[in-house]
Design an enzyme around this catalytic site. Sequence first.
Site, PDB file in Angstrom:
ATOM      1  N   LYS A   1      12.941 -89.087 -16.285  1.00  0.00           N
ATOM      2  CA  LYS A   1      14.038 -89.943 -15.832  1.00  0.00           C
ATOM      3  C   LYS A   1      14.136 -91.218 -16.684  1.00  0.00           C
ATOM      4  O   LYS A   1      13.236 -91.523 -17.472  1.00  0.00           O
ATOM      5  CB  LYS A   1      13.827 -90.308 -14.360  1.00  0.00           C
TER       6      LYS A   1
HETATM    7  C1  LIG Z   1      19.455 -84.188  -9.234  1.00  0.00           C
HETATM    8  C2  LIG Z   1      18.039 -84.321  -8.797  1.00  0.00           C
HETATM    9  N1  LIG Z   1      17.770 -84.382  -7.485  1.00  0.00           N
HETATM   10  C3  LIG Z   1      16.523 -84.515  -7.029  1.00  0.00           C
HETATM   11  C4  LIG Z   1      15.447 -84.585  -7.870  1.00  0.00           C
HETATM   12  C5  LIG Z   1      14.083 -84.641  -7.291  1.00  0.00           C
HETATM   13  O1  LIG Z   1      13.338 -85.703  -7.688  1.00  0.00           O
HETATM   14  P1  LIG Z   1      11.732 -85.602  -7.670  1.00  0.00           P
HETATM   15  O2  LIG Z   1      11.334 -84.682  -8.767  1.00  0.00           O
HETATM   16  O3  LIG Z   1      11.327 -87.027  -7.886  1.00  0.00           O
HETATM   17  O4  LIG Z   1      11.325 -85.108  -6.328  1.00  0.00           O
HETATM   18  C6  LIG Z   1      15.674 -84.545  -9.254  1.00  0.00           C
HETATM   19  C7  LIG Z   1      14.601 -84.693 -10.256  1.00  0.00           C
HETATM   20  O5  LIG Z   1      13.831 -83.893 -10.589  1.00  0.00           O
HETATM   21  C8  LIG Z   1      16.994 -84.378  -9.729  1.00  0.00           C
HETATM   22  O6  LIG Z   1      17.251 -84.275 -11.036  1.00  0.00           O
END
Ligand SMILES: Cc1ncc(COP(=O)(O)O)c(C=O)c1O
Length: 373
Positions: free
Chosen positions: A186
Amino acid sequence: MTQAVGGIPLSRPYLDERDEELVLEVLRSGRLSLGPAIDRFEELFAERVGAPYAAAVSSGTAGLHLLAHAAALVPGDEVITSPVSFVATANCFLHEGAEPVFADVDPATLNVDPAAVEAAITPRTRAIVAVDMFGYPCELDALRALCERHGLTLIVDACEALGAEYRGRPVGSHGPSAVFGFYPNKQITTGEGGMVTTHSEEEWQLLRSLRNQGRSYDSRWFHHVRLGFNYRFTDLQAALGIAQLEKLDEILALRSDAAERYGSLLDGVDGVEAPLADDAEHRRSWFVYVVKLPRGVDREAVTARLKDDGIEAGHYVPCVHLQPYMRERFGFTEGLCPVAEEIATRTLALPFFAGIEPADQERVAESLARALA
Ligand SMILES: Cc1ncc(COP(=O)(O)O)c(C=O)c1O
Protein backbone atom coordinates in the site's frame (compact mmCIF):
# COMPACT_ATOMS: atom_id res chain seq x y z
CA MET A 1 16.23 2.43 -4.41
CA THR A 2 18.12 -0.59 -5.68
CA GLN A 3 16.75 -3.37 -7.76
CA ALA A 4 15.93 -6.67 -6.08
CA VAL A 5 18.46 -9.39 -6.81
CA GLY A 6 17.27 -11.35 -9.78
CA GLY A 7 14.55 -9.06 -10.96
CA ILE A 8 12.02 -6.29 -10.62
CA PRO A 9 9.41 -6.97 -7.95
CA LEU A 10 5.75 -6.09 -8.26
CA SER A 11 5.83 -3.91 -5.17
CA ARG A 12 8.11 -2.81 -2.39
CA PRO A 13 7.60 -0.68 0.72
CA TYR A 14 9.32 2.69 1.00
CA LEU A 15 11.32 2.57 4.22
CA ASP A 16 14.20 4.59 5.62
CA GLU A 17 16.08 5.38 8.84
CA ARG A 18 13.20 7.46 10.21
CA ASP A 19 10.99 4.35 10.23
CA GLU A 20 13.68 2.47 12.14
CA GLU A 21 14.16 5.36 14.57
CA LEU A 22 10.48 5.64 15.54
CA VAL A 23 9.95 1.88 15.79
CA LEU A 24 13.06 1.58 17.95
CA GLU A 25 11.80 4.38 20.20
CA VAL A 26 8.58 2.49 20.89
CA LEU A 27 10.46 -0.78 21.29
CA ARG A 28 12.67 0.81 23.94
CA SER A 29 9.71 2.48 25.67
CA GLY A 30 8.22 -0.89 26.54
CA ARG A 31 4.70 0.30 25.55
CA LEU A 32 4.06 -2.09 22.71
CA SER A 33 0.27 -2.02 22.68
CA LEU A 34 -2.53 0.30 23.85
CA GLY A 35 0.10 3.03 24.22
CA PRO A 36 0.37 6.66 23.12
CA ALA A 37 1.80 5.98 19.65
CA ILE A 38 -1.56 4.58 18.56
CA ASP A 39 -3.46 7.68 19.67
CA ARG A 40 -0.90 9.87 17.92
CA PHE A 41 -1.07 7.90 14.67
CA GLU A 42 -4.87 8.04 14.75
CA GLU A 43 -4.85 11.81 15.28
CA LEU A 44 -2.33 12.40 12.50
CA PHE A 45 -4.16 10.08 10.11
CA ALA A 46 -7.55 11.68 10.79
CA GLU A 47 -6.04 15.10 10.23
CA ARG A 48 -4.38 13.99 7.02
CA VAL A 49 -7.55 12.66 5.39
CA GLY A 50 -9.81 15.32 6.89
CA ALA A 51 -11.97 13.03 9.00
CA PRO A 52 -12.89 13.90 12.59
CA TYR A 53 -12.11 10.44 14.01
CA ALA A 54 -9.91 7.49 13.16
CA ALA A 55 -9.57 4.08 14.80
CA ALA A 56 -6.54 1.91 14.03
CA VAL A 57 -7.13 -1.82 13.61
CA SER A 58 -5.08 -4.92 12.89
CA SER A 59 -5.84 -4.96 9.14
CA GLY A 60 -8.00 -3.41 6.45
CA THR A 61 -10.08 -6.58 6.54
CA ALA A 62 -10.64 -6.14 10.30
CA GLY A 63 -11.75 -2.55 9.73
CA LEU A 64 -14.25 -3.61 7.07
CA HIS A 65 -15.53 -6.36 9.32
CA LEU A 66 -16.04 -3.95 12.21
CA LEU A 67 -18.09 -1.63 10.01
CA ALA A 68 -20.17 -4.55 8.72
CA HIS A 69 -20.65 -5.67 12.34
CA ALA A 70 -21.60 -2.14 13.40
CA ALA A 71 -24.23 -2.10 10.63
CA ALA A 72 -26.06 -4.80 12.64
CA LEU A 73 -26.59 -7.04 9.62
CA VAL A 74 -28.50 -10.24 10.19
CA PRO A 75 -28.59 -13.49 8.21
CA GLY A 76 -30.72 -13.08 5.13
CA ASP A 77 -29.79 -9.44 4.60
CA GLU A 78 -28.32 -8.58 1.23
CA VAL A 79 -25.29 -6.38 0.69
CA ILE A 80 -24.40 -5.03 -2.73
CA THR A 81 -20.76 -4.86 -3.66
CA SER A 82 -18.26 -4.82 -6.49
CA PRO A 83 -16.97 -7.91 -8.30
CA VAL A 84 -13.73 -6.06 -9.04
CA SER A 85 -12.02 -5.97 -5.68
CA PHE A 86 -10.06 -7.93 -3.14
CA VAL A 87 -12.19 -10.57 -1.41
CA ALA A 88 -12.24 -8.66 1.90
CA THR A 89 -14.78 -6.21 0.43
CA ALA A 90 -17.30 -9.07 0.38
CA ASN A 91 -15.97 -11.23 3.22
CA CYS A 92 -16.61 -8.47 5.76
CA PHE A 93 -20.36 -8.98 5.57
CA LEU A 94 -20.33 -12.73 4.82
CA HIS A 95 -18.90 -13.12 8.34
CA GLU A 96 -22.05 -11.38 9.59
CA GLY A 97 -24.32 -13.80 7.73
CA ALA A 98 -25.37 -11.39 4.98
CA GLU A 99 -25.56 -12.45 1.33
CA PRO A 100 -23.52 -10.90 -1.46
CA VAL A 101 -25.14 -9.25 -4.45
CA PHE A 102 -22.64 -8.22 -7.10
CA ALA A 103 -23.34 -5.15 -9.22
CA ASP A 104 -21.27 -4.71 -12.35
CA VAL A 105 -18.57 -2.07 -12.72
CA ASP A 106 -18.03 0.92 -14.94
CA PRO A 107 -15.54 -0.27 -17.60
CA ALA A 108 -13.57 2.97 -17.37
CA THR A 109 -13.21 3.42 -13.61
CA LEU A 110 -13.45 -0.29 -12.67
CA ASN A 111 -15.57 0.87 -9.73
CA VAL A 112 -19.09 -0.25 -9.08
CA ASP A 113 -21.61 1.43 -11.37
CA PRO A 114 -24.28 3.29 -9.32
CA ALA A 115 -26.94 2.44 -11.93
CA ALA A 116 -26.13 -1.28 -11.57
CA VAL A 117 -26.24 -0.90 -7.80
CA GLU A 118 -29.65 0.73 -7.96
CA ALA A 119 -30.96 -2.03 -10.21
CA ALA A 120 -29.74 -4.62 -7.66
CA ILE A 121 -31.58 -3.14 -4.67
CA THR A 122 -34.32 -5.38 -3.23
CA PRO A 123 -36.41 -5.17 -0.05
CA ARG A 124 -33.67 -7.28 1.64
CA THR A 125 -30.81 -4.90 0.79
CA ARG A 126 -29.25 -3.38 3.90
CA ALA A 127 -25.89 -2.03 2.81
CA ILE A 128 -23.50 -1.23 -0.01
CA VAL A 129 -19.77 -1.82 0.22
CA ALA A 130 -18.07 0.26 -2.44
CA VAL A 131 -14.37 0.18 -3.23
CA ASP A 132 -11.96 2.80 -4.58
CA MET A 133 -10.35 0.28 -6.89
CA PHE A 134 -6.68 0.70 -7.68
CA GLY A 135 -6.86 4.01 -5.83
CA TYR A 136 -9.48 5.58 -8.12
CA PRO A 137 -12.31 7.13 -6.06
CA CYS A 138 -15.74 5.54 -6.42
CA GLU A 139 -18.92 7.48 -7.23
CA LEU A 140 -19.44 8.52 -3.65
CA ASP A 141 -22.19 11.12 -4.08
CA ALA A 142 -24.37 8.90 -6.26
CA LEU A 143 -23.93 5.98 -3.86
CA ARG A 144 -24.63 8.15 -0.83
CA ALA A 145 -27.80 9.46 -2.45
CA LEU A 146 -28.93 5.87 -3.14
CA CYS A 147 -28.26 4.89 0.45
CA GLU A 148 -30.17 7.84 1.82
CA ARG A 149 -33.13 7.14 -0.46
CA HIS A 150 -33.30 3.45 0.45
CA GLY A 151 -32.17 3.62 4.10
CA LEU A 152 -28.96 1.65 3.49
CA THR A 153 -25.55 1.73 5.16
CA LEU A 154 -22.65 2.72 2.92
CA ILE A 155 -19.22 1.31 3.71
CA VAL A 156 -16.28 2.63 1.73
CA ASP A 157 -13.35 0.31 1.16
CA ALA A 158 -10.58 2.84 0.63
CA CYS A 159 -7.83 0.33 1.40
CA GLU A 160 -6.09 1.17 -1.88
CA ALA A 161 -6.84 4.89 -1.92
CA LEU A 162 -4.93 6.80 0.75
CA GLY A 163 -4.16 10.18 -0.79
CA ALA A 164 -6.92 10.04 -3.43
CA GLU A 165 -9.36 12.92 -3.82
CA TYR A 166 -13.01 12.96 -4.72
CA ARG A 167 -14.54 16.28 -5.79
CA GLY A 168 -11.53 18.19 -4.55
CA ARG A 169 -11.37 16.68 -1.07
CA PRO A 170 -9.45 13.70 0.31
CA VAL A 171 -11.07 10.29 0.35
CA GLY A 172 -12.07 9.83 3.98
CA SER A 173 -13.13 13.45 4.48
CA HIS A 174 -16.58 13.12 2.96
CA GLY A 175 -18.09 10.46 5.10
CA PRO A 176 -19.47 7.95 5.62
CA SER A 177 -16.92 5.68 7.30
CA ALA A 178 -14.00 4.50 5.20
CA VAL A 179 -11.36 1.84 5.70
CA PHE A 180 -7.69 2.17 4.75
CA GLY A 181 -5.10 -0.61 4.59
CA PHE A 182 -1.40 -0.71 5.39
CA TYR A 183 -0.22 -4.01 3.92
CA PRO A 184 3.32 -3.56 2.49
CA ASN A 185 2.15 -2.96 -1.08
CA LYS A 186 0.00 0.00 0.00
CA GLN A 187 0.95 3.70 -0.22
CA ILE A 188 2.07 3.54 3.41
CA THR A 189 2.69 0.40 5.39
CA THR A 190 2.69 -0.77 8.98
CA GLY A 191 3.48 -4.37 8.01
CA GLU A 192 -0.13 -5.32 8.57
CA GLY A 193 -2.75 -2.87 9.74
CA GLY A 194 -5.70 -0.71 8.86
CA MET A 195 -7.58 2.42 9.82
CA VAL A 196 -11.26 3.22 9.98
CA THR A 197 -12.16 6.87 9.59
CA THR A 198 -15.53 7.95 10.85
CA HIS A 199 -17.56 11.12 11.16
CA SER A 200 -19.46 9.97 14.24
CA GLU A 201 -17.99 10.09 17.73
CA GLU A 202 -20.42 7.39 18.81
CA GLU A 203 -19.27 5.06 16.04
CA TRP A 204 -15.65 5.82 16.85
CA GLN A 205 -16.17 4.78 20.47
CA LEU A 206 -17.98 1.67 19.32
CA LEU A 207 -15.11 0.74 16.98
CA ARG A 208 -12.57 1.26 19.75
CA SER A 209 -14.56 -1.01 22.01
CA LEU A 210 -15.19 -3.67 19.35
CA ARG A 211 -11.53 -3.89 18.35
CA ASN A 212 -10.61 -4.41 22.00
CA GLN A 213 -12.82 -7.37 22.97
CA GLY A 214 -15.87 -5.21 23.62
CA ARG A 215 -14.28 -3.45 26.57
CA SER A 216 -15.68 -0.20 27.87
CA TYR A 217 -13.39 2.81 27.63
CA ASP A 218 -12.86 3.34 31.33
CA SER A 219 -10.11 1.91 33.49
CA ARG A 220 -11.75 -1.45 34.13
CA TRP A 221 -9.72 -3.98 32.16
CA PHE A 222 -11.91 -7.04 32.64
CA HIS A 223 -15.13 -5.22 31.91
CA HIS A 224 -16.73 -6.20 28.64
CA VAL A 225 -19.91 -4.42 27.65
CA ARG A 226 -20.39 -6.16 24.31
CA LEU A 227 -19.12 -9.06 22.27
CA GLY A 228 -15.97 -7.85 20.57
CA PHE A 229 -12.87 -8.95 18.72
CA ASN A 230 -9.14 -8.68 19.13
CA TYR A 231 -8.49 -6.42 16.17
CA ARG A 232 -5.98 -4.28 18.04
CA PHE A 233 -3.16 -2.40 16.36
CA THR A 234 0.22 -2.28 18.14
CA ASP A 235 2.33 0.71 19.07
CA LEU A 236 5.15 -0.72 16.98
CA GLN A 237 2.87 -0.57 13.96
CA ALA A 238 1.75 2.92 14.95
CA ALA A 239 5.37 4.12 15.15
CA LEU A 240 5.95 2.86 11.63
CA GLY A 241 2.69 4.44 10.54
CA ILE A 242 3.72 7.84 11.93
CA ALA A 243 7.07 7.70 10.14
CA GLN A 244 5.36 6.62 6.92
CA LEU A 245 2.75 9.38 7.13
CA GLU A 246 5.53 11.94 7.51
CA LYS A 247 6.67 11.03 3.99
CA LEU A 248 3.28 10.40 2.43
CA ASP A 249 3.57 13.44 0.16
CA GLU A 250 6.97 12.28 -1.04
CA ILE A 251 5.64 8.75 -1.59
CA LEU A 252 2.61 9.98 -3.52
CA ALA A 253 4.79 12.22 -5.69
CA LEU A 254 7.19 9.36 -6.46
CA ARG A 255 4.29 7.08 -7.34
CA SER A 256 2.77 9.75 -9.56
CA ASP A 257 6.08 10.25 -11.34
CA ALA A 258 6.42 6.53 -11.89
CA ALA A 259 2.88 6.33 -13.27
CA GLU A 260 3.55 9.20 -15.63
CA ARG A 261 6.74 7.54 -16.82
CA TYR A 262 4.92 4.27 -17.54
CA GLY A 263 2.31 6.33 -19.38
CA SER A 264 4.91 7.67 -21.82
CA LEU A 265 6.85 4.41 -22.10
CA LEU A 266 3.76 2.36 -22.88
CA ASP A 267 2.26 4.91 -25.23
CA GLY A 268 4.08 3.28 -28.07
CA VAL A 269 3.21 -0.29 -27.14
CA ASP A 270 0.45 -1.40 -29.47
CA GLY A 271 -2.92 -2.11 -27.89
CA VAL A 272 -1.88 -1.64 -24.28
CA GLU A 273 -4.41 0.51 -22.47
CA ALA A 274 -3.12 2.69 -19.65
CA PRO A 275 -5.10 3.21 -16.43
CA LEU A 276 -7.86 5.82 -16.56
CA ALA A 277 -6.62 9.41 -16.23
CA ASP A 278 -7.91 11.71 -13.50
CA ASP A 279 -10.73 14.14 -14.18
CA ALA A 280 -12.10 17.16 -12.32
CA GLU A 281 -13.89 14.98 -9.75
CA HIS A 282 -11.55 12.04 -9.34
CA ARG A 283 -7.91 12.16 -8.40
CA ARG A 284 -6.35 8.74 -8.16
CA SER A 285 -3.80 7.84 -5.53
CA TRP A 286 -1.42 5.57 -7.41
CA PHE A 287 -1.54 2.17 -5.71
CA VAL A 288 -0.74 -0.27 -8.50
CA TYR A 289 -0.15 0.23 -12.20
CA VAL A 290 -2.65 -1.96 -14.01
CA VAL A 291 -2.84 -1.95 -17.79
CA LYS A 292 -5.37 -3.66 -20.01
CA LEU A 293 -3.91 -5.97 -22.63
CA PRO A 294 -5.44 -6.12 -26.10
CA ARG A 295 -8.38 -8.52 -26.46
CA GLY A 296 -7.39 -12.02 -27.46
CA VAL A 297 -3.85 -11.82 -26.07
CA ASP A 298 -2.68 -14.83 -24.05
CA ARG A 299 -2.07 -13.14 -20.71
CA GLU A 300 -0.43 -16.22 -19.19
CA ALA A 301 2.12 -16.22 -22.00
CA VAL A 302 2.80 -12.49 -21.55
CA THR A 303 3.29 -12.97 -17.80
CA ALA A 304 5.65 -15.88 -18.46
CA ARG A 305 7.70 -13.80 -20.91
CA LEU A 306 7.99 -11.00 -18.35
CA LYS A 307 9.03 -13.53 -15.75
CA ASP A 308 11.75 -14.84 -18.06
CA ASP A 309 13.07 -11.28 -18.16
CA GLY A 310 13.07 -11.14 -14.34
CA ILE A 311 9.91 -9.03 -14.13
CA GLU A 312 7.13 -9.82 -11.74
CA ALA A 313 3.59 -9.09 -12.95
CA GLY A 314 0.20 -9.82 -11.40
CA HIS A 315 -3.28 -10.69 -12.64
CA TYR A 316 -5.06 -7.91 -10.73
CA VAL A 317 -7.77 -8.89 -10.01
CA PRO A 318 -9.89 -11.97 -10.61
CA CYS A 319 -13.61 -11.37 -10.06
CA VAL A 320 -14.66 -11.92 -6.47
CA HIS A 321 -17.93 -13.66 -7.40
CA LEU A 322 -16.02 -16.26 -9.42
CA GLN A 323 -13.69 -17.31 -6.61
CA PRO A 324 -14.15 -21.03 -5.83
CA TYR A 325 -15.76 -20.45 -2.42
CA MET A 326 -18.24 -17.99 -3.90
CA ARG A 327 -19.20 -20.34 -6.74
CA GLU A 328 -19.64 -23.24 -4.33
CA ARG A 329 -21.67 -21.40 -1.75
CA PHE A 330 -23.82 -19.09 -3.87
CA GLY A 331 -23.72 -20.74 -7.29
CA PHE A 332 -22.32 -17.68 -9.05
CA THR A 333 -21.14 -18.34 -12.60
CA GLU A 334 -19.76 -16.45 -15.57
CA GLY A 335 -22.21 -13.98 -17.04
CA LEU A 336 -23.30 -12.41 -13.75
CA CYS A 337 -21.11 -9.32 -14.22
CA PRO A 338 -20.04 -9.34 -17.88
CA VAL A 339 -18.16 -6.04 -17.82
CA ALA A 340 -16.07 -7.03 -14.80
CA GLU A 341 -15.48 -10.53 -16.13
CA GLU A 342 -14.23 -9.34 -19.51
CA ILE A 343 -11.85 -6.80 -17.97
CA ALA A 344 -10.56 -9.25 -15.38
CA THR A 345 -9.16 -11.47 -18.13
CA ARG A 346 -7.13 -8.62 -19.64
CA THR A 347 -5.66 -6.69 -16.72
CA LEU A 348 -2.01 -6.90 -15.81
CA ALA A 349 -0.27 -5.21 -12.88
CA LEU A 350 3.27 -4.12 -13.64
CA PRO A 351 6.05 -3.55 -11.08
CA PHE A 352 5.11 -0.36 -9.29
CA PHE A 353 6.28 1.31 -6.10
CA ALA A 354 7.69 4.56 -4.76
CA GLY A 355 11.26 4.88 -5.96
CA ILE A 356 11.15 2.34 -8.80
CA GLU A 357 14.14 3.04 -11.02
CA PRO A 358 13.32 4.67 -14.39
CA ALA A 359 15.69 2.16 -16.03
CA ASP A 360 13.67 -0.69 -14.55
CA GLN A 361 10.46 0.81 -15.89
CA GLU A 362 12.09 0.98 -19.31
CA ARG A 363 13.01 -2.69 -19.01
CA VAL A 364 9.41 -3.51 -18.13
CA ALA A 365 8.03 -1.56 -21.10
CA GLU A 366 10.54 -3.16 -23.50
CA SER A 367 9.81 -6.62 -22.21
CA LEU A 368 6.06 -6.07 -22.49
CA ALA A 369 6.45 -4.77 -26.04
CA ARG A 370 8.49 -7.88 -26.96
CA ALA A 371 5.93 -10.17 -25.33
CA LEU A 372 3.14 -8.58 -27.34
CA ALA A 373 5.00 -8.36 -30.64
C1 LIG B 1 -9.58 -3.24 -1.92
C2 LIG B 1 -9.03 -3.89 -0.70
N1 LIG B 1 -9.85 -4.17 0.32
C3 LIG B 1 -9.41 -4.74 1.44
C4 LIG B 1 -8.10 -5.08 1.62
C5 LIG B 1 -7.70 -5.79 2.86
O1 LIG B 1 -6.72 -5.19 3.57
P1 LIG B 1 -5.78 -6.07 4.53
O2 LIG B 1 -4.90 -6.89 3.66
O3 LIG B 1 -5.06 -5.02 5.31
O4 LIG B 1 -6.66 -6.89 5.40
C6 LIG B 1 -7.19 -4.80 0.59
C7 LIG B 1 -5.74 -5.05 0.70
O5 LIG B 1 -5.19 -6.07 0.59
C8 LIG B 1 -7.67 -4.22 -0.61
O6 LIG B 1 -6.85 -3.99 -1.64
